[in-house]
Design an enzyme around this catalytic site. Structure first.
Site, PDB file in Angstrom:
ATOM      1  N   ARG A   2      -8.813  10.553   0.620  1.00  0.00           N
ATOM      2  CA  ARG A   2      -8.829   8.786   0.782  1.00  0.00           C
ATOM      3  C   ARG A   2      -9.595   8.470   1.556  1.00  0.00           C
ATOM      4  NH1 ARG A   2      -6.078   5.649   4.383  1.00  0.00           N
ATOM      5  NH2 ARG A   2      -5.305   3.615   3.427  1.00  0.00           N
TER       6      ARG A   2
ATOM      7  N   SER B 265       1.236   3.898  -6.557  1.00  0.00           N
ATOM      8  CA  SER B 265       1.937   3.024  -5.357  1.00  0.00           C
ATOM      9  C   SER B 265       2.908   2.112  -5.960  1.00  0.00           C
ATOM     10  CB  SER B 265       1.033   2.490  -4.209  1.00  0.00           C
ATOM     11  OG  SER B 265       0.232   3.398  -3.702  1.00  0.00           O
TER      12      SER B 265
ATOM     13  N   LYS C 194      -2.700   2.672   7.946  1.00  0.00           N
ATOM     14  CA  LYS C 194      -3.365   1.759   6.916  1.00  0.00           C
ATOM     15  C   LYS C 194      -3.246   0.181   7.496  1.00  0.00           C
ATOM     16  CE  LYS C 194      -1.948   0.322   1.970  1.00  0.00           C
ATOM     17  NZ  LYS C 194      -3.093   0.326   1.366  1.00  0.00           N
TER      18      LYS C 194
END
Ligand SMILES: C=C1C=NC(C(F)(F)F)=NC1=N
Ligand SMILES: [Mg+2]
Length: 217
Positions: free
Chosen positions: A46, A117, A146
């Site tokens: 990611r 998600s 995040k």
């Protein structure tokens, strides 16, 4: 090759490590190797954030992480970047609600693993209808990994998805540590995914090992 079975997906989701160049104190390749030695079961590349790698630098970095995963038979999932996932012949992709639509991604990736998600029952049902092999639900607890994370929902969101009849593999994400992982599994998650619990640890090996112990039923 056909789609992954739910049973196999559940096994892979048990301790799901997510990493990008911006999450590490130590060398990311060392962090990943230690995490694998500590027992993680699945890996997601990611690459996001202010100084995230792009273009050839991102691709080259991804190939190095992918070869470490291949050496240890850990599936390699790419976040967001479907094009890169196809170029690298990754084992799957993970997309969020703001990324390319899940049904379009499913058509592009064939039978590779598709993770989506989901923050509520509607998003979960849509993802499953579009062909998701697992859904990532969270943030369960407040997260530092995040910067645009939504409000923490607590483990109850997982319990309510199960009570609404969701049987698709679920991995919980957001502020998960060895201390709170068991509660998340008891709420009905098949696994936990982490970034900083392992990536920010002095010993990613120890951190992974603690997580593995904490998710054992
Ligand atoms: C935003 C995300 C939410 N969930 C997941 C996963 F844990 F893989 F399901 N990965 C992400 N990148
Ligand atoms: Mg995304």
């Amino acid at each position: 090759m056909e789609r992954i079975s739910r049973e196999m997906m559940r096994k892979w989701l048990s301790v799901y490590f997510i990493l990008g160049s911006q999450n590490c104190k130590k060398d990311p390749l060392t962090v990943l190797t230690e995490a694998i030695d500590g027992g993680i079961t699945l890996f997601q590349f990611r690459e996001k954030g202010k100084n995230a790698y792009t273009g050839e630098k991102k691709r080259h970095f991804a190939t190095k992480l992918q070869s470490i995963c291949r050496e240890h038979n850990i599936p390699f999932i790419v976040n967001d970047d479907v094009q890169l996932a196809m170029e690298l012949d990754a084992d799957g992709v993970h997309i969020g609600q703001e990324d390319e639509k899940a049904d379009i991604v499913r058509r592009k990736i064939g039978h590779k693993i598709l993770g989506v998600s989901a923050h509520n029952l509607k998003e979960a049902r849509e993802a499953i209808a579009a062909g998701a092999d697992y859904i990532g639900v969270g943030p369960i607890f407040p997260t530092s990994s995040k910067d645009d994370a939504k409000e923490a929902q607590g483990p109850s969101i997982i319990r309510s998805l199960r009570e609404s009849g969701i049987q698709t593999p679920i991995v919980a994400i957001g502020g998960i540590t060895p201390e709170n992982a068991k509660e998340v599994i008891h709420a009905g998650a098949d696994g936990v995914s982490v970034i900083s619990a392992i990536a920010s640890s002095e010993s990613p090996f120890e951190a992974a090992r603690e997580l593995v112990k904490s998710v054992k039923k």
